[in-house]
Design an enzyme around this catalytic site. Structure first.
Site, PDB file in Angstrom:
ATOM      1  N   THR A  59     -21.186 -14.802  34.973  1.00  0.00           N
ATOM      2  CA  THR A  59     -20.694 -15.392  36.214  1.00  0.00           C
ATOM      3  C   THR A  59     -19.326 -14.824  36.553  1.00  0.00           C
ATOM      4  OG1 THR A  59     -21.769 -17.390  35.437  1.00  0.00           O
ATOM      5  CG2 THR A  59     -20.405 -17.594  37.383  1.00  0.00           C
TER       6      THR A  59
ATOM      7  N   GLY B 256     -27.670 -11.112  29.323  1.00  0.00           N
ATOM      8  CA  GLY B 256     -26.899 -11.350  28.117  1.00  0.00           C
ATOM      9  C   GLY B 256     -26.900 -12.815  27.745  1.00  0.00           C
ATOM     10  N   PRO B 257     -26.502 -13.110  26.515  1.00  0.00           N
ATOM     11  CA  PRO B 257     -26.499 -14.498  26.057  1.00  0.00           C
ATOM     12  C   PRO B 257     -25.527 -15.365  26.871  1.00  0.00           C
ATOM     13  CG  PRO B 257     -25.651 -13.016  24.355  1.00  0.00           C
ATOM     14  CD  PRO B 257     -26.038 -12.177  25.501  1.00  0.00           C
ATOM     15  N   PRO B 258     -25.703 -16.679  26.831  1.00  0.00           N
ATOM     16  CA  PRO B 258     -24.854 -17.557  27.628  1.00  0.00           C
ATOM     17  C   PRO B 258     -23.393 -17.455  27.214  1.00  0.00           C
ATOM     18  CG  PRO B 258     -26.322 -18.819  26.216  1.00  0.00           C
ATOM     19  CD  PRO B 258     -26.726 -17.403  26.101  1.00  0.00           C
ATOM     20  N   GLY B 259     -22.526 -17.606  28.178  1.00  0.00           N
ATOM     21  CA  GLY B 259     -21.097 -17.660  27.891  1.00  0.00           C
ATOM     22  C   GLY B 259     -20.429 -16.323  27.708  1.00  0.00           C
TER      23      GLY B 259
ATOM     24  N   GLU C 244     -24.001 -26.845  -3.273  1.00  0.00           N
ATOM     25  CA  GLU C 244     -23.097 -25.878  -2.633  1.00  0.00           C
ATOM     26  C   GLU C 244     -22.630 -24.828  -3.639  1.00  0.00           C
ATOM     27  OE1 GLU C 244     -22.836 -25.656   0.424  1.00  0.00           O
ATOM     28  OE2 GLU C 244     -23.729 -27.573   0.956  1.00  0.00           O
TER      29      GLU C 244
ATOM     30  N   GLY D  77     -19.786 -14.202  30.058  1.00  0.00           N
ATOM     31  CA  GLY D  77     -18.981 -13.800  31.213  1.00  0.00           C
ATOM     32  C   GLY D  77     -19.760 -13.183  32.348  1.00  0.00           C
TER      33      GLY D  77
ATOM     34  N   ASP E 145     -31.854 -25.534   4.830  1.00  0.00           N
ATOM     35  CA  ASP E 145     -31.978 -24.227   4.177  1.00  0.00           C
ATOM     36  C   ASP E 145     -33.424 -23.753   4.227  1.00  0.00           C
ATOM     37  OD1 ASP E 145     -29.357 -24.404   3.451  1.00  0.00           O
ATOM     38  OD2 ASP E 145     -29.747 -25.076   1.399  1.00  0.00           O
TER      39      ASP E 145
HETATM   40  P1  ADP Z   1     -22.215 -16.873  31.618  1.00  0.00           P
HETATM   41  O1  ADP Z   1     -22.352 -16.866  33.088  1.00  0.00           O
HETATM   42  O2  ADP Z   1     -22.473 -15.540  30.996  1.00  0.00           O
HETATM   43  O3  ADP Z   1     -22.955 -17.954  30.908  1.00  0.00           O
HETATM   44  P2  ADP Z   1     -19.506 -17.445  32.274  1.00  0.00           P
HETATM   45  O4  ADP Z   1     -19.188 -16.245  33.081  1.00  0.00           O
HETATM   46  O5  ADP Z   1     -19.779 -18.688  33.009  1.00  0.00           O
HETATM   47  O6  ADP Z   1     -20.688 -17.135  31.278  1.00  0.00           O
HETATM   48  O7  ADP Z   1     -18.326 -17.644  31.242  1.00  0.00           O
HETATM   49  C1  ADP Z   1     -17.861 -18.916  30.908  1.00  0.00           C
HETATM   50  C2  ADP Z   1     -16.392 -18.863  30.611  1.00  0.00           C
HETATM   51  O8  ADP Z   1     -16.150 -18.122  29.434  1.00  0.00           O
HETATM   52  C3  ADP Z   1     -15.583 -18.178  31.678  1.00  0.00           C
HETATM   53  O9  ADP Z   1     -15.184 -19.063  32.645  1.00  0.00           O
HETATM   54  C4  ADP Z   1     -14.399 -17.624  30.907  1.00  0.00           C
HETATM   55  O10 ADP Z   1     -13.395 -18.601  30.782  1.00  0.00           O
HETATM   56  C5  ADP Z   1     -14.960 -17.368  29.527  1.00  0.00           C
HETATM   57  N1  ADP Z   1     -15.288 -15.953  29.337  1.00  0.00           N
HETATM   58  C6  ADP Z   1     -16.508 -15.459  29.045  1.00  0.00           C
HETATM   59  N2  ADP Z   1     -16.476 -14.130  28.885  1.00  0.00           N
HETATM   60  C7  ADP Z   1     -15.202 -13.748  29.102  1.00  0.00           C
HETATM   61  C8  ADP Z   1     -14.528 -12.489  29.105  1.00  0.00           C
HETATM   62  N3  ADP Z   1     -15.178 -11.345  28.843  1.00  0.00           N
HETATM   63  N4  ADP Z   1     -13.219 -12.490  29.359  1.00  0.00           N
HETATM   64  C9  ADP Z   1     -12.560 -13.634  29.624  1.00  0.00           C
HETATM   65  N5  ADP Z   1     -13.141 -14.841  29.637  1.00  0.00           N
HETATM   66  C10 ADP Z   1     -14.437 -14.924  29.382  1.00  0.00           C
HETATM   67 ZN    ZN Z   2     -27.734 -25.444   1.316  1.00  0.00          ZN
END
Ligand code: ADP
Ligand code: ZN
Length: 648
Positions: A225, A218-221, A442, A223, A516
């Site tokens: 980890t 899945g995309p970064p961030g 704009e 969850g 653009d």
């Molecule tokens: P990844 O490993 O997918 O890049 P992480 O697990 O490190 O992302 O997520 C980074 C932070 O984002 C976590 O520490 C948490 O605070 C927040 N986060 C991401 N997804 C969730 C989720 N589903 N519920 C709660 N917090 C989340």
């Molecule tokens: Zn524009």
């Protein structure tokens, strides 16, 4: 206190070797003799050279032809300049004796007097450069092995894995499924792994094999980890965390030995979980790098990982979770059955999931009554969990900056604005002409998105510079899984509206539309070459997921055709944009004028000029209910930015 370990032994051996080297270089064998023997040898005429020291000792060097008699050893065993060591009563008595010997012609060599301490000095200067080199080497090794983060780091532990370990039963840092909002599907799949870890016998009794690994894609961030940690927390087992790039080092073989070390540690603590983040750093398909054999190190690391995964029995209780945002570039060997045979998709959260994530991250904040989780979730399409966590934190910081006692709704909206667009730069210097051009540009986007059926509904338009953008139009994108050709063309047309308005109403074009144009060009290439959406090349997809593909999967002729089609598509949309703008010229100019006056205008202002939008869409209905609900508040609060369009 430095702990004893193997490295001290290495150091001692190195020291002894250096000493031997230096000592040998100086001379050769030495032998202690008595003063009587000494006199005898001088009288026989064996002495070649005599050095007397201030501590009443003497070194006598023997003439080469007599060495054999004196030392009773082979010439090559005694070294380059063998010497005899004598204690004398006093230097005067030695002087007297030597003078006599010289007079009698028994000694013709030279006598010199030296201070003993010089010996040590000479020795020291000899080995100083070596010491310096050793220290330099240690320094470099430390830097390369990650800079002594654990204090006990030393050059001999490069091959050790740098895994972070979370012990079991660590209650303060324990993460459970409660902390992961949304992601129900992923949680369900991963729940099975928790069961495996908790009661393996339930599965093994029936003859089933416990899976060895699962891949979180899945995309970064989003969850990944967090999910892996939650598995460890739920099953209450130790958790080893490492990033794929931690394995990769300059030295050949280091990655492989780190993999070995990681698995050795894990086996000691089984049952446990190994989590490898960004596994694509090592797991990329082999044999595809452009410079042949350019990355043997990564390949050998990957091979080691595969070997380790095969090596431990399926019931050893070590489960490997790995995260990546691109499963398609991973080596097929990693994905085959018995390794990472499960893929768990962790996607960007949808509306309800975002609400849940907000709830998790709002828990520790002190909120006032204006905060509406529903609204926040709706205002953040496309945000990942990490982005939402960031919004909550940023909102708290903004509230603190304004000396508030609790975090309010406006703080959150500001935080969202800021995360999408960067910081507002009200102080950026702009001439009146520039400001007019930006306003026309704009207003062009705004007008087109108003009159195009499939364009995303507009929320606000601003000419306040923010981040690197000079102005922006914010839309509320629909959350959809598939996009039709008509939708894409309308979006393209609205994106081109900025440049079209500049050309039509200022008479010249500017660099303000670069961003653009880049987006439009990329999009149309995508539509034609990958999505099979052109008339000349229908239903053909030339997508190639091989990242080092230098050979295009189509002929020169097709390449030309693609270029033609892209040009035609963009031109058509540009003409269409100009036509619509000319048709609504009056309204557009009013909009631009309003923008110059107010700097920020909202959908309501546009509606006042053009009348109701001909295509009221679902998202717009949401917007309307919103406006009513918050009508007692400041206007600005009801319309937060959602997606933007930046100008370079
Ligand atoms: P990844 O490993 O997918 O890049 P992480 O697990 O490190 O992302 O997520 C980074 C932070 O984002 C976590 O520490 C948490 O605070 C927040 N986060 C991401 N997804 C969730 C989720 N589903 N519920 C709660 N917090 C989340
Ligand atoms: Zn524009």
């Amino acid at each position: 206190m430095p702990r004893f370990n193997l490295s001290w032994l290495y150091m001692c051996i190195a020291g002894i070797l250096i000493y031997l080297y230096v000592a040998n270089g100086e001379g050769g064998m030495t032998k202690n003799i008595s003063y009587t023997e000494f006199k005898e040898m001088v009288n026989k005429g064996y002495a070649d050279k005599i050095i007397a020291y201030n501590d009443n000792t003497v070194d006598m060097f023997i003439k080469p032809q007599h060495v054999k008699e004196v030392f009773k050893e082979n010439a090559n065993r005694v070294g380059r300049s063998p010497s005899l060591h004598v204690e004398v009563g006093s230097i005067e008595s030695l002087d007297n004796f030597m003078e006599k010997a010289q007079e009698e012609g028994k000694f013709t060599g030279e006598i010199s007097y030296e201070k003993k301490s010089d010996m040590f000095g000479a020795f020291f200067w000899n080995i100083l450069p070596i010491i310096v080199i050793i220290f330099f080497w240690i320094f470099i090794m430390r830097r390369m092995s990650g800079g002594g983060n654990s204090g006990g780091m030393n050059p001999f532990s490069v091959g050790k894995s740098k895994a972070q370990i979370y012990e079991k039963g660590d209650q303060t840092n324990r993460i459970t499924f409660k902390d992961v909002a949304g992601q129900e599907g992923a949680k369900q799949e991963i729940q099975e792994i928790v069961d495996f870890l908790k009661q393996p016998q339930k599965y093994t009794e029936l003859g089933g094999k416990i899976p060895k690994g699962a891949l979180l894609v899945g995309p970064p961030g989003t969850g990944k980890t967090l999910l892996a940690k939650a598995v460890a927390g739920e099953a209450d087992v130790p958790f080893f965390s490492m990033s794929g790039s931690d394995f990769v080092e300059m030295f050949v073989g280091v990655g492989a030995s780190r993999v070995r070390d990681l698995f050795r540690q894990a086996k000691e603590k089984s049952p446990c979980i190994i989590f490898i983040d960004e596994i694509d750093a090592i797991g990329r398909a082999r044999g595809k790098s452009p410079n042949m054999g350019g990355n043997d190190e990564r390949e050998s690391t990957l091979n080691q990982l595969l070997t380790e995964m095969d090596g431990f029995g399926s019931n050893s209780g070590v489960i490997i979770l790995a995260a990546t945002n691109r499963a398609d570039i991973l080596d097929k060997a990693l994905l085959r059955a018995g390794r990472f045979d499960r893929q768990i998709h962790v996607d960007l959260p949808d509306l309800n999931e975002r609400k849940a994530v907000f709830e998790v991250h709002l828990r520790p904040l002190k909120l006032d009554t204006t905060v509406d989780v529903d609204l926040l979730a709706r205002q953040t399409p496309g945000f990942s969990g990490a982005d939402i966590a960031n919004v909550c934190n940023e909102a708290a910081l903004i509230a603190a900056r304004h000396q508030k006692n609790a975090v309010g709704k406006q703080d959150f909206l500001d935080a969202i604005d800021r995360i999408i667009g960067g910081l507002e730069k009200k102080t950026k210097i702009m001439t009146a002409g520039e400001k007019k051009t930006i306003a026309l540009h704009e207003a062009g986007h705004a007008t087109l998105s108003w009159f195009l059926e499939h364009a995303n509904p507009l929320i606000k338009v601003t000419i306040v510079p923010r981040g690197r953008a000079l102005g922006a139009a914010w839309y509320l994108p629909e959350e959809r899984q598939i996009t039709t050709k008509e939708q894409m063309l309308d979006e393209m047309c609205a994106t081109l509206g900025g440049r079209a308005a500049e050309e039509l109403f200022t008479g010249h074009i500017s660099t303000g539309a670069m961003n653009d144009l880049e987006r439009v060009t990329k999009q149309s290439y995508g539509m034609i070459a990958y999505a099979g959406m052109s008339d000349q090349l229908p239903n053909l997809c030339y997508y190639n997921n091989d990242e080092y593909a230098f050979n295009k999967p189509y002929s020169e002729k097709t390449a030309e055709l693609i270029d033609e089609e892209v040009k035609k598509m963009v031109n058509d949309q540009y003409e269409r944009a100009k036509a619509i703008l000319s048709e609504h010229k009056e309204g557009h100019n009013q909009l631009a004028q309003l923008l110059i006056e107010k700097e920020v205008i909202f959908a309501e202002d546009v509606e006042r000029i053009f009348g109701k939008r001909p295509w009221a869409s679902r998202s717009e209905e949401i917007m309307n209910t919103e406006t009513n609900k918050d009508s007692e508040n400041n206007e600005e609060e009801t319309t937060a930015p959602l997606s933007e369009d930046k100008e370079a």
